[in-house]
Design a protein around this motif. Structure first.
Motif, PDB file in Angstrom:
ATOM      1  N   CYS A  31       0.837  -1.204   0.000  1.00 55.48           N
ATOM      2  CA  CYS A  31       0.000   0.000   0.000  1.00 55.48           C
ATOM      3  C   CYS A  31       0.866   1.246   0.000  1.00 55.48           C
ATOM      4  O   CYS A  31       1.736   1.405   0.845  1.00 55.48           O
ATOM      5  N   THR A  33       1.068   5.372   0.316  1.00 58.41           N
ATOM      6  CA  THR A  33       0.335   6.488   0.867  1.00 58.41           C
ATOM      7  C   THR A  33       1.187   7.746   0.665  1.00 58.41           C
ATOM      8  O   THR A  33       2.396   7.634   0.438  1.00 58.41           O
ATOM      9  N   GLU A 146      -7.240   4.311  -4.263  1.00 58.34           N
ATOM     10  CA  GLU A 146      -8.162   4.810  -3.234  1.00 58.34           C
ATOM     11  C   GLU A 146      -9.448   3.989  -3.167  1.00 58.34           C
ATOM     12  O   GLU A 146     -10.544   4.518  -3.385  1.00 58.34           O
ATOM     13  N   TRP A 160     -12.361  -3.933   2.828  1.00 54.47           N
ATOM     14  CA  TRP A 160     -11.029  -4.289   3.311  1.00 54.47           C
ATOM     15  C   TRP A 160     -10.964  -5.787   3.604  1.00 54.47           C
ATOM     16  O   TRP A 160      -9.991  -6.467   3.270  1.00 54.47           O
ATOM     17  N   MET A 176      -1.946  -1.131  -3.897  1.00 52.69           N
ATOM     18  CA  MET A 176      -2.999  -0.155  -3.692  1.00 52.69           C
ATOM     19  C   MET A 176      -2.487   1.190  -3.185  1.00 52.69           C
ATOM     20  O   MET A 176      -1.374   1.304  -2.669  1.00 52.69           O
ATOM     21  N   SER A 178      -3.880   4.219  -0.649  1.00 48.61           N
ATOM     22  CA  SER A 178      -4.945   4.545   0.295  1.00 48.61           C
ATOM     23  C   SER A 178      -4.442   5.472   1.378  1.00 48.61           C
ATOM     24  O   SER A 178      -3.276   5.433   1.761  1.00 48.61           O
ATOM     25  N   THR A 181      -4.883   4.242   6.414  1.00 48.16           N
ATOM     26  CA  THR A 181      -3.837   3.258   6.680  1.00 48.16           C
ATOM     27  C   THR A 181      -3.875   2.665   8.092  1.00 48.16           C
ATOM     28  O   THR A 181      -3.124   1.746   8.370  1.00 48.16           O
ATOM     29  N   LEU A 184      -4.799  -0.856   8.063  1.00 53.50           N
ATOM     30  CA  LEU A 184      -3.780  -1.616   7.332  1.00 53.50           C
ATOM     31  C   LEU A 184      -2.575  -1.887   8.223  1.00 53.50           C
ATOM     32  O   LEU A 184      -2.030  -2.982   8.243  1.00 53.50           O
ATOM     33  N   ILE A 191       3.341  -0.868   4.137  1.00 52.21           N
ATOM     34  CA  ILE A 191       2.909   0.465   3.706  1.00 52.21           C
ATOM     35  C   ILE A 191       4.142   1.261   3.284  1.00 52.21           C
ATOM     36  O   ILE A 191       5.131   1.303   4.012  1.00 52.21           O
TER      37      ILE A 191
END
Ligand SMILES: Nc1ncnc2c1ncn2[C@@H]1O[C@H](COP(=O)(O)OP(=O)(O)O)[C@@H](O)[C@H]1O
Ligand SMILES: [Mg+2]
Length: 203
Positions: A31, A33, A146, A160, A176, A178, A181, A184, A191
């Protein structure tokens, strides 16, 4: 496996991606961010093969990719069920396509909306429809920009759960973007916070 090697990209002579290398293998869940405008969508679109980088290479060994981009690619003249049928037609045949479509429409809370056109649906419902089409295609690589945008807390949690299930039970690789977080991080997901511009990463 998806491998991006030394990717760079600029728009109107502004460098967005400096030198980006990235590997995603079966079963990975990654992920990204970071602040708006840093190049997350651009990188995801390059990973999807939709945007061509200025330099660098993209190697893909996955066979079924599904993408949830920021604008859901829904046909306005088709109903939810017809949209599913159309999106899945290249990948899944006949009876199974219909069964998968109904199954995922129901899972995404859209059984009542199966015969509605996108204009008759809220932004959140359209988003869930695009999500249903991604899941129903049984991808081995899922790219999500997103995925929780426009969704309330209940749907964020449900989606999720589906993302994690697909990753853990089927080994679907997930890449992904997003901002949500917290959940996550709790789940121990990898991340990657993006901060410096132009982006230079090797992950
Ligand atoms: N097709 C395009 N033409 C010109 N500029 C673009 C284009 N796509 C993205 N950009 C610019 O590139 C930068 C990064 O955009 P984007 O990848 O959408 O960032 P993020 O998803 O992190 O918000 C932004 O400044 C955006 O305006
Ligand atoms: Mg974006």
């Amino acid at each position: 496996m998806l491998r991006l090697e030394h990717i760079s990209k600029q728009f109107q002579s502004r460098c967005i991606l400096g030198d980006v290398s990235l590997t995603l293998a079966k079963g990975d869940l990654l992920c990204m961010t970071g602040p708006s405008g840093i190049g997350k969508t651009t990188l995801l679109e390059i990973a999807a093969g939709i945007v061509r980088p200025d330099a660098g290479s993209r190697i893909i060994r996955f066979s079924h990719m599904a993408c949830l981009l920021q604008d859901a690619p829904l046909l306005p003249w088709k109903t939810a069920l017809e949209n599913m049928d159309f999106i899945l037609s290249a990948r899944i045949s006949g009876e199974k396509r219909y069964k998968n479509s109904l199954f995922w429409l129901e899972k995404m809370g859209l059984q009542e909306a199966a015969h509605k056109k996108p204009m008759e649906m809220s932004g959140g419902m359209q988003r869930r429809l695009a999500m249903a089409a991604c899941f129903a295609g049984e991808p081995d690589l899922l790219l999500l920009d997103e995925p929780f945008a426009f969704l309330d807390a209940l749907w964020q949690a449900r989606i999720w759960e589906e993302i994690v299930a697909m990753n853990q039970k089927k080994g679907t690789a997930i890449f992904m973007v997003s901002h949500a977080t917290e959940q996550l991080r709790d789940a121990g997901i990898r991340i990657v916070p993006l901060a410096a511009s132009p982006l230079s990463i090797d992950i």
